[in-house]
Write a protein that holds these residues in place. Structure first.
Motif, short mmCIF file in Angstrom:
data_model
loop_
_atom_site.label_atom_id
_atom_site.label_comp_id
_atom_site.label_asym_id
_atom_site.label_seq_id
_atom_site.Cartn_x
_atom_site.Cartn_y
_atom_site.Cartn_z
N PRO A 231 0.83 -1.21 0.00
CA PRO A 231 0.00 0.00 0.00
C PRO A 231 0.86 1.25 0.00
CG PRO A 231 0.00 -1.04 2.16
CD PRO A 231 0.69 -1.98 1.24
N VAL A 232 0.38 2.24 -0.72
CA VAL A 232 1.08 3.52 -0.80
C VAL A 232 0.47 4.46 0.23
CG1 VAL A 232 1.66 5.47 -2.28
CG2 VAL A 232 1.53 3.14 -3.24
N ARG A 233 1.30 4.99 1.13
CA ARG A 233 0.84 5.88 2.20
C ARG A 233 1.02 7.33 1.78
NH1 ARG A 233 4.55 3.43 6.80
NH2 ARG A 233 5.93 3.46 4.97
N THR A 234 0.07 8.12 2.16
CA THR A 234 0.17 9.55 1.92
C THR A 234 1.07 10.20 2.97
OG1 THR A 234 -1.79 10.04 3.25
CG2 THR A 234 -2.14 9.55 0.91
N ALA A 235 1.36 11.46 2.74
CA ALA A 235 2.23 12.18 3.70
C ALA A 235 1.57 12.33 5.06
CB ALA A 235 2.59 13.55 3.12
N GLU A 236 0.24 12.55 5.08
CA GLU A 236 -0.46 12.68 6.34
C GLU A 236 -0.47 11.36 7.10
OE1 GLU A 236 -1.45 15.37 7.72
OE2 GLU A 236 -0.90 16.66 6.03
N GLU A 237 -0.73 10.25 6.37
CA GLU A 237 -0.74 8.95 7.03
C GLU A 237 0.64 8.61 7.56
OE1 GLU A 237 -4.24 6.87 4.28
OE2 GLU A 237 -2.13 6.34 4.01
N LEU A 238 1.67 8.89 6.80
CA LEU A 238 3.03 8.62 7.25
C LEU A 238 3.38 9.47 8.47
CD1 LEU A 238 5.45 6.87 6.46
CD2 LEU A 238 6.29 8.77 5.08
N LEU A 239 2.93 10.71 8.49
CA LEU A 239 3.22 11.57 9.64
C LEU A 239 2.47 11.09 10.89
CD1 LEU A 239 4.57 14.09 10.78
CD2 LEU A 239 2.62 15.44 9.94
N VAL A 263 8.90 3.49 11.04
CA VAL A 263 7.76 3.55 10.12
C VAL A 263 8.06 2.88 8.78
CG1 VAL A 263 6.90 5.66 11.18
CG2 VAL A 263 8.48 5.82 9.25
N ARG A 264 9.30 2.33 8.60
CA ARG A 264 9.66 1.60 7.39
C ARG A 264 9.46 2.47 6.15
NH1 ARG A 264 12.75 -2.29 8.69
NH2 ARG A 264 12.25 -3.29 6.70
N THR A 265 10.23 3.52 6.05
CA THR A 265 10.13 4.43 4.92
C THR A 265 11.52 4.72 4.39
OG1 THR A 265 9.21 6.53 4.17
CG2 THR A 265 10.22 6.50 6.37
N SER A 266 11.60 5.61 3.42
CA SER A 266 12.89 5.93 2.81
C SER A 266 13.66 6.93 3.65
CB SER A 266 12.66 6.50 1.40
OG SER A 266 11.94 7.71 1.48
N PRO A 267 14.98 7.02 3.48
CA PRO A 267 15.76 8.00 4.27
C PRO A 267 15.35 9.44 4.02
CG PRO A 267 17.18 6.30 3.32
CD PRO A 267 15.84 6.11 2.72
N ALA A 268 14.99 9.78 2.78
CA ALA A 268 14.59 11.16 2.50
C ALA A 268 13.32 11.53 3.25
CB ALA A 268 14.41 11.35 1.00
N LYS A 269 12.32 10.65 3.22
CA LYS A 269 11.08 10.92 3.94
C LYS A 269 11.31 10.91 5.45
CE LYS A 269 7.99 9.10 0.37
NZ LYS A 269 6.94 8.12 0.06
N ALA A 270 12.25 10.06 5.92
CA ALA A 270 12.55 10.02 7.35
C ALA A 270 13.14 11.34 7.81
CB ALA A 270 13.49 8.88 7.65
N ARG A 271 13.95 11.99 6.99
CA ARG A 271 14.52 13.29 7.38
C ARG A 271 13.43 14.36 7.43
NH1 ARG A 271 18.82 11.35 4.09
NH2 ARG A 271 17.94 12.43 2.25
#
Length: 290
Positions: A231-239, A263-271
């Motif tokens: 599933p693809v998560r949106t920015a709000e869901e990831l936050l 949250v098992r995401t990419s390094p760029a989104k984690a920053r």
């Protein structure tokens, strides 16, 4: 070339061969007399040598297999050389023309005389053997079309046998690996969101134990339709997931690597999540102070 031209060529060949035989016939007859042949044998001797040459020539034109054709050519070459040698000796020894030469004497030097007598006396015996063999090969030969059909039939039989063997063997099958009981693996997750009540990122996953008796054969690239869709998560869901996972974390613990693992995401989104969460913590601290 049309039929008339071919017939004319064959007639010209027969005429040339006939004249050449007449020239050679005189020399071979005198040589036959010198080795002890009587008048009848001396008369027939040229037919034994030059006649076999004609038979070998016809066999060379008729035979289709390479080995048989090569054998006929060797016989033709051998008897051509033998006839040439005897005609050459007849031209060197004048006594042979008048029949005054001694019996068994074709040369003054004894070794040469023995070789020439052996050659002249062995040609009739060789004509019997080689002539019979050539006639047998011509009578038992297979036409070209039958040879081609036979080769095609053998090839078709081999292809059919290979197909039958492949059908009997069937496709390669492998044993289905057994599924083991679910185990807890730390630091890994099978879904994007962690389980409820766990903040350290420990989730339950299923471990697959594949026991194979033989090496697994490569099956190629897995089709896109067979792959499990993530599933693809949106920015709000990831936050929201990052807020829930780091609710009890201190500001110093809010690192990009820690958030990425949580949250098992990419390094760029984690920053990006790290900066957002730190900004929210700072804003909350200011409001509490006011």
């Amino acid at each position: 070339m049309n039929r008339f031209g071919k017939a004319l060529l064959v007639v010209a060949l027969v005429v040339v061969v006939g004249m050449a035989f007449r020239v050679s016939w005189n020399a071979l007859r005198d040589v036959a007399r010198a080795i002890g042949a009587d008048s009848t044998a001396a008369l027939l001797y040229p037919f034994v040598v030059d006649g076999l040459m004609t038979l070998a020539l016809v066999a060379t034109l008729v035979l289709t297999e390479r080995t048989d054709k090569r054998f006929a050519l060797r016989v033709l070459a051998t008897y051509t050389v033998a006839s040439l040698v005897l005609n050459y000796v007849h031209g060197l020894v004048p006594e042979l023309h008048g029949g005054s030469v001694d019996w068994g004497r074709l040369a003054d030097w004894d070794p040469a005389n023995w070789a020439l007598v052996l050659l002249a006396t062995s040609l009739p015996v060789g004509s019997i053997y080689f002539g019979s063999d050539l006639v047998a090969k011509v009578l038992h030969r297979r036409p070209i079309d039958q040879s081609i059909d036979g080769a095609n039939a053998e090839k078709s039989t081999e292809i059919a046998m290979e197909r039958s063997i492949s059908d009997v063997a069937g496709p390669f099958t492998e044993p289905v690996p057994a599924l083991a009981a679910p185990v807890a693996v730390e630091g890994s997750a099978s879904v994007d969101s962690p389980a409820e009540g766990e903040s350290t990122g420990r989730v339950a996953v299923h471990a697959v134990a594949a026991e194979q008796s033989a090496p697994r054969r490569a099956t190629g690239r897995v089709p896109d339709a067979a792959r499990s869709a993530r599933p693809v998560r949106t920015a709000e869901e990831l936050l929201d997931e990052a807020r829930s996972a780091t609710a009890d974390w201190s500001v110093d613990d809010l690192t990009a690597e820690g958030i990425r693992r949580a949250v098992r995401t990419s390094p760029a989104k984690a920053r990006v999540l790290r900066e957002t969460l730190r900004a929210e913590r700072a804003a909350g601290t200011v409001e509490a102070a006011v």
